[in-house]
Motif scaffolding. Structure first.
Motif, mmCIF file in Angstrom:
data_model
loop_
_atom_site.group_PDB
_atom_site.id
_atom_site.type_symbol
_atom_site.label_atom_id
_atom_site.label_comp_id
_atom_site.label_asym_id
_atom_site.label_seq_id
_atom_site.Cartn_x
_atom_site.Cartn_y
_atom_site.Cartn_z
ATOM 1 N N ASP A 81 -3.541 6.986 -6.246
ATOM 2 C CA ASP A 81 -4.455 7.941 -5.611
ATOM 3 C C ASP A 81 -5.433 8.584 -6.587
ATOM 4 O OD1 ASP A 81 -3.369 7.503 -3.110
ATOM 5 O OD2 ASP A 81 -2.058 9.252 -3.177
ATOM 6 N N ALA A 82 -4.983 8.803 -7.813
ATOM 7 C CA ALA A 82 -5.838 9.474 -8.796
ATOM 8 C C ALA A 82 -5.301 9.199 -10.203
ATOM 9 C CB ALA A 82 -5.862 10.984 -8.540
ATOM 10 N N PRO A 83 -6.179 9.185 -11.202
ATOM 11 C CA PRO A 83 -5.712 8.980 -12.584
ATOM 12 C C PRO A 83 -4.646 9.998 -13.008
ATOM 13 C CG PRO A 83 -8.097 8.787 -12.483
ATOM 14 C CD PRO A 83 -7.635 9.263 -11.123
ATOM 15 N N SER A 84 -4.722 11.203 -12.498
ATOM 16 C CA SER A 84 -3.742 12.235 -12.861
ATOM 17 C C SER A 84 -2.352 11.943 -12.289
ATOM 18 C CB SER A 84 -4.219 13.605 -12.388
ATOM 19 O OG SER A 84 -4.361 13.604 -10.980
ATOM 20 N N ARG A 85 -2.236 10.965 -11.403
ATOM 21 C CA ARG A 85 -0.941 10.665 -10.775
ATOM 22 C C ARG A 85 -0.319 9.370 -11.286
ATOM 23 N NH1 ARG A 85 -2.727 12.434 -4.642
ATOM 24 N NH2 ARG A 85 -2.545 14.667 -5.025
ATOM 25 N N THR A 86 -0.924 8.711 -12.251
ATOM 26 C CA THR A 86 -0.429 7.397 -12.688
ATOM 27 C C THR A 86 0.984 7.444 -13.257
ATOM 28 O OG1 THR A 86 -1.586 7.626 -14.790
ATOM 29 C CG2 THR A 86 -2.703 6.354 -13.077
ATOM 30 N N GLY A 101 12.032 28.499 0.792
ATOM 31 C CA GLY A 101 13.393 28.441 1.326
ATOM 32 C C GLY A 101 13.948 27.034 1.455
ATOM 33 N N LYS A 102 13.117 26.020 1.275
ATOM 34 C CA LYS A 102 13.591 24.635 1.334
ATOM 35 C C LYS A 102 14.108 24.212 -0.041
ATOM 36 C CE LYS A 102 12.339 23.663 5.567
ATOM 37 N NZ LYS A 102 13.368 23.457 6.581
ATOM 38 N N SER A 103 14.911 23.164 -0.063
ATOM 39 C CA SER A 103 15.384 22.599 -1.326
ATOM 40 C C SER A 103 14.510 21.447 -1.790
ATOM 41 C CB SER A 103 16.822 22.099 -1.185
ATOM 42 O OG SER A 103 17.690 23.190 -1.019
ATOM 43 N N ALA A 104 13.788 20.810 -0.854
ATOM 44 C CA ALA A 104 12.952 19.667 -1.218
ATOM 45 C C ALA A 104 11.821 19.512 -0.215
ATOM 46 C CB ALA A 104 13.788 18.386 -1.249
ATOM 47 N N TRP A 105 10.738 18.878 -0.687
ATOM 48 C CA TRP A 105 9.654 18.522 0.219
ATOM 49 C C TRP A 105 9.202 17.112 -0.091
ATOM 50 C CZ3 TRP A 105 4.034 18.616 -0.639
ATOM 51 C CH2 TRP A 105 3.656 18.864 -1.960
ATOM 52 N N ILE A 106 8.734 16.428 0.949
ATOM 53 C CA ILE A 106 8.324 15.022 0.877
ATOM 54 C C ILE A 106 6.805 14.950 0.961
ATOM 55 C CG2 ILE A 106 8.465 12.779 2.040
ATOM 56 C CD1 ILE A 106 11.165 13.790 3.253
ATOM 57 N N THR A 107 6.213 14.126 0.085
ATOM 58 C CA THR A 107 4.766 13.928 0.097
ATOM 59 C C THR A 107 4.455 12.439 0.254
ATOM 60 O OG1 THR A 107 4.285 13.393 -2.218
ATOM 61 C CG2 THR A 107 4.689 15.706 -1.699
ATOM 62 N N SER A 108 3.215 12.138 0.600
ATOM 63 C CA SER A 108 2.803 10.736 0.703
ATOM 64 C C SER A 108 1.891 10.334 -0.452
ATOM 65 C CB SER A 108 2.107 10.489 2.046
ATOM 66 O OG SER A 108 0.945 11.286 2.141
ATOM 67 N N VAL A 109 1.896 11.091 -1.545
ATOM 68 C CA VAL A 109 1.023 10.744 -2.663
ATOM 69 C C VAL A 109 1.511 9.486 -3.365
ATOM 70 C CG1 VAL A 109 0.147 13.084 -3.016
ATOM 71 C CG2 VAL A 109 2.169 12.328 -4.250
ATOM 72 N N LYS A 110 0.545 8.742 -3.887
ATOM 73 C CA LYS A 110 0.808 7.495 -4.587
ATOM 74 C C LYS A 110 0.194 7.570 -5.983
ATOM 75 C CE LYS A 110 -1.425 5.120 -1.424
ATOM 76 N NZ LYS A 110 -1.904 6.259 -0.639
ATOM 77 N N ALA A 115 5.310 6.664 -4.176
ATOM 78 C CA ALA A 115 4.752 6.735 -5.532
ATOM 79 C C ALA A 115 4.372 5.369 -6.079
ATOM 80 C CB ALA A 115 5.730 7.431 -6.473
ATOM 81 N N THR A 116 5.200 4.387 -5.883
ATOM 82 C CA THR A 116 4.952 3.065 -6.473
ATOM 83 C C THR A 116 4.116 2.157 -5.567
ATOM 84 O OG1 THR A 116 7.009 2.132 -5.601
ATOM 85 C CG2 THR A 116 7.112 3.172 -7.785
ATOM 86 N N TRP A 117 3.777 2.623 -4.388
ATOM 87 C CA TRP A 117 3.009 1.803 -3.452
ATOM 88 C C TRP A 117 1.515 1.869 -3.758
ATOM 89 C CZ3 TRP A 117 4.403 1.347 2.382
ATOM 90 C CH2 TRP A 117 5.651 0.750 2.517
ATOM 91 N N THR A 118 0.827 0.830 -3.308
ATOM 92 C CA THR A 118 -0.631 0.794 -3.369
ATOM 93 C C THR A 118 -1.164 1.023 -1.960
ATOM 94 O OG1 THR A 118 -0.757 -1.571 -2.908
ATOM 95 C CG2 THR A 118 -0.513 -0.920 -5.240
ATOM 96 N N ASP A 119 -2.471 1.146 -1.854
ATOM 97 C CA ASP A 119 -3.078 1.253 -0.524
ATOM 98 C C ASP A 119 -2.821 -0.014 0.278
ATOM 99 O OD1 ASP A 119 -4.046 3.812 -1.094
ATOM 100 O OD2 ASP A 119 -5.934 3.032 -1.882
ATOM 101 N N ASP A 120 -2.772 -1.161 -0.394
ATOM 102 C CA ASP A 120 -2.471 -2.428 0.289
ATOM 103 C C ASP A 120 -1.052 -2.436 0.846
ATOM 104 O OD1 ASP A 120 -5.010 -3.422 -0.206
ATOM 105 O OD2 ASP A 120 -4.391 -4.599 -1.959
ATOM 106 N N ASP A 121 -0.105 -1.852 0.117
ATOM 107 C CA ASP A 121 1.267 -1.761 0.622
ATOM 108 C C ASP A 121 1.316 -0.948 1.915
ATOM 109 O OD1 ASP A 121 2.436 -3.194 -1.540
ATOM 110 O OD2 ASP A 121 2.524 -1.363 -2.743
ATOM 111 N N VAL A 122 0.599 0.162 1.919
ATOM 112 C CA VAL A 122 0.552 1.000 3.121
ATOM 113 C C VAL A 122 -0.085 0.229 4.271
ATOM 114 C CG1 VAL A 122 -0.399 3.102 4.149
ATOM 115 C CG2 VAL A 122 0.528 3.161 1.823
ATOM 116 N N ALA A 123 -1.182 -0.473 3.979
ATOM 117 C CA ALA A 123 -1.859 -1.260 5.018
ATOM 118 C C ALA A 123 -0.945 -2.361 5.546
ATOM 119 C CB ALA A 123 -3.145 -1.852 4.466
ATOM 120 N N TYR A 124 -0.187 -2.999 4.662
ATOM 121 C CA TYR A 124 0.731 -4.055 5.089
ATOM 122 C C TYR A 124 1.818 -3.488 5.996
ATOM 123 C CZ TYR A 124 3.986 -7.949 4.977
ATOM 124 O OH TYR A 124 4.829 -8.970 5.347
#
Length: 196
Positions: free
Chosen positions: A138-143, A126-135, A163-172
């Motif tokens: 995270d995995a070769p399948s997501r590059t 029933g929603k039009s969109a959903w937000i995820t925190s995947v980057k 999507a374009t962030w790294t783990d370091d970006d999140v940590a920063y």
């Protein structure tokens, strides 16, 4: 507005906006998302890290947060989720696996399908969109993952602000400690049957 099949105009819009989002911030992506879909959007959150949750909460305090309670979380994670829900007055929907999941514990063939995908599908119906925190990292399948995409499985727009962030970006982003960090750190991912 509930979308079931994407129109050509919607797909063109997502493609066009995606180009500018390659050089944008998660905040700008979220602002666009809330302007475009208003309250017809939800964020899926496992409380592994709260950087994106913090951004969503700052922009839209009443946004629906979907907590995927897989049945495999550490007690500390469940306590942390309850604490953040209470302290931030989150509008949280908790999903739980159906009875079929009992035969498929974490790490088995159908674990993710029954403990994450199926409950999430119910929650975003029933929603039009959903937000995820995947980057992408995270995995070769997501590059090659896009920031905005049509989610064929759930029949709605999937928004990946990090999507374009790294783990370091999140940590920063997390460094100022303007919000609490998850108590389980890296082991929070392992509890969900996610390969390292």
């Amino acid at each position: 507005m509930t979308l079931m099949t994407p129109t050509g105009d919607l797909l063109d819009e997502l493609e066009s906006v995606n180009e500018s989002f390659e050089r944008s911030t998660p905040i700008k992506i979220l602002e666009w998302t809330f302007e475009r879909f208003n309250d017809d959007v939800a964020m899926a959150c496992s409380f592994e890290d709260v950087a994106l949750l913090h951004m969503v909460h700052q922009l839209r305090p009443n946004a629906e947060i979907i907590f995927l309670d897989t049945g495999g979380h550490f007690p500390e994670t469940l306590e942390f989720a309850s604490r953040i829900e209470r302290e931030w007055s989150l509008t949280m929907t908790r999903t739980t696996p159906g009875p079929d999941a009992d035969a498929w514990p974490c790490g088995t063939e159908r674990c993710c399908e029954l403990r994450k995908v199926e409950p999430l599908g119910r929650a975003v119906t029933g929603k039009s969109a959903w937000i995820t925190s995947v980057k992408r990292v995270d995995a070769p399948s997501r590059t090659n993952m896009k920031t905005l995409m049509w989610d064929e499985k759930f029949k709605l727009v999937k928004v990946n602000p990090l999507a374009t962030w790294t783990d370091d970006d999140v940590a920063y982003y997390s460094r100022p400690m303007i919000y609490p960090s998850t108590p389980c750190g890296p082991r929070a991912t392992r509890q969900l049957g996610v390969p390292q």
